[in-house]
Design an enzyme around this catalytic site. Structure first.
Site, PDB file in Angstrom:
ATOM      1  N   LYS A  12     -10.670  -1.372  -0.729  1.00 30.76           N
ATOM      2  CA  LYS A  12     -10.000  -2.648  -0.972  1.00 30.76           C
ATOM      3  C   LYS A  12      -9.746  -3.357   0.351  1.00 30.76           C
ATOM      4  O   LYS A  12      -9.711  -2.744   1.426  1.00 30.76           O
ATOM      5  CB  LYS A  12      -8.690  -2.468  -1.739  1.00 30.76           C
ATOM      6  CG  LYS A  12      -7.571  -1.733  -0.979  1.00 30.76           C
ATOM      7  CD  LYS A  12      -6.675  -2.630  -0.129  1.00 30.76           C
ATOM      8  CE  LYS A  12      -5.664  -1.820   0.661  1.00 30.76           C
ATOM      9  NZ  LYS A  12      -5.100  -2.508   1.816  1.00 30.76           N
ATOM     10  N   ALA A  99      -7.846   2.889   8.115  1.00 31.25           N
ATOM     11  CA  ALA A  99      -8.367   1.576   8.484  1.00 31.25           C
ATOM     12  C   ALA A  99      -7.791   0.424   7.684  1.00 31.25           C
ATOM     13  O   ALA A  99      -8.260  -0.703   7.795  1.00 31.25           O
ATOM     14  CB  ALA A  99      -9.894   1.594   8.311  1.00 31.25           C
ATOM     15  N   ASP A 138      -0.613   2.776  -3.203  1.00 29.99           N
ATOM     16  CA  ASP A 138      -1.876   2.069  -3.443  1.00 29.99           C
ATOM     17  C   ASP A 138      -2.703   2.674  -4.576  1.00 29.99           C
ATOM     18  O   ASP A 138      -3.671   2.057  -5.037  1.00 29.99           O
ATOM     19  CB  ASP A 138      -2.755   2.071  -2.174  1.00 29.99           C
ATOM     20  CG  ASP A 138      -2.381   0.961  -1.202  1.00 29.99           C
ATOM     21  OD1 ASP A 138      -1.610   0.067  -1.587  1.00 29.99           O
ATOM     22  OD2 ASP A 138      -2.870   0.985  -0.056  1.00 29.99           O
TER      23      ASP A 138
END
Length: 293
Positions: A12, A99, A138
């Protein structure tokens, strides 16, 4: 019941990321626009007779025990449903690690989805999302996928209109950024009004299917911390814009930068430019992944 299942765990990006305040419990209240992209990790889950969870990965530095979300996800459902046999999980990572792209969360979400299918557990998407929140903020979004507004600490999700068609260039410089460092240095309650991105106006642009307007309004409040600490992020953004990107921004807490391009040709040229300049260590071309609902 199936003996083996293969899955794609999709990454995402955050098209908008605002932190409204730091709560008294230490959590940060956020308002984010999340977008699934086609860049993915590959997972294979196999049933085995020995009662254990085996995890193998193509990256030597990733944990393969209970410190890996794929292990935790498998254990969560095995414990709840009393699954006595074991599973062997093979994980091939493509999504950059640490990241700001939900790489670990999406792997965990894929295992929840895969175990549900493999063992015929009969859990709905919503029920998988409810279990996912135990693994990380998430994970429910990674089960849902598509374009969504995330609020609260990221657990309250609302479906948004799909992102318009485009090519997305992903560039991760050769640095790692600690999410903890970024949030500890944000001082959310002291931010000036102009430092907050206007997420509501971004949603308006999405409803209008106006990619240029969406890119113009994009914003990530975490850049106020990460860019001063790692100026290469700003350099990558500027290179992408100079190469014709409609917009470029850091994803999540970084350090990955994404550029949105109308033309795949321009995106490829920008990718080549970043490679020549040595600004990014990992580069990928991808597209938005939109869920048909």
């Amino acid at each position: 019941m199936k003996d083996r299942i293969q899955l794609k765990a999709l990454a995402k990006i955050n098209l908008g990321l605002d932190v409204l305040r730091r709560r008294e419990d230490g959590y940060h209240e956020v308002k984010m626009i999340m977008q699934t992209i086609s860049l993915h990790d590959d997972l294979e889950i196999r049933r085995i007779k020995t009662p254990e969870i085996q995890v193998k990965t193509n990256l030597y530095y990733l944990p393969t025990n209970e410190n890996n979300l794929v292990y935790k996800a498998a254990k969560l459902l095995m414990d709840e449903f009393g699954i006595k046999e074991g599973v062997a999980i093979q994980l091939k990572k493509r999504i950059p690690v640490a990241a700001g792209m939900a790489g670990g969360s999406t792997d965990g979400a894929a295992v929840l989805w895969g175990m549900n299918q493999m063992y015929g557990l009969g859990l709905s998407r919503q029920e998988l999302m409810e279990r996912g929140v135990k693994l990380g903020a998430d994970v429910p979004y990674c089960v849902q996928r598509g374009t969504a507004l995330a609020e609260g600490i990221g657990e309250r999700l609302s479906v948004l209109p799909s992102m318009p068609k485009c090519t997305i260039l992903i560039a991760k410089p050769g640095i790692s950024v600690s999410t903890k460092f970024v949030y500890e240095n944000l001082h959310a309650n002291d931010l000036k009004p102009e430092q907050h991105p206007d997420v509501d106006r971004m949603i308006e642009a999405m409803k209008e299917k106006n990619l240029d307007l969406l890119c113009e309004r994009m914003g990530n409040v975490l850049e106020t911390v990460t860019i001063p600490a790692y100026p290469v992020i700003q350099e990558i953004k500027e290179h992408m814009m100079a190469c014709g990107a409609a917009g470029a921004m850091m994803s999540g807490s970084g350090p990955t930068v994404f550029g949105i391009f109308h033309s795949p040709v321009q995106a490829k040229a920008a990718m080549k430019d970043l490679k020549v300049n040595g600004l990014a260590k990992q580069l990928y071309l991808t597209t938005p992944y939109n869920v048909k609902r």
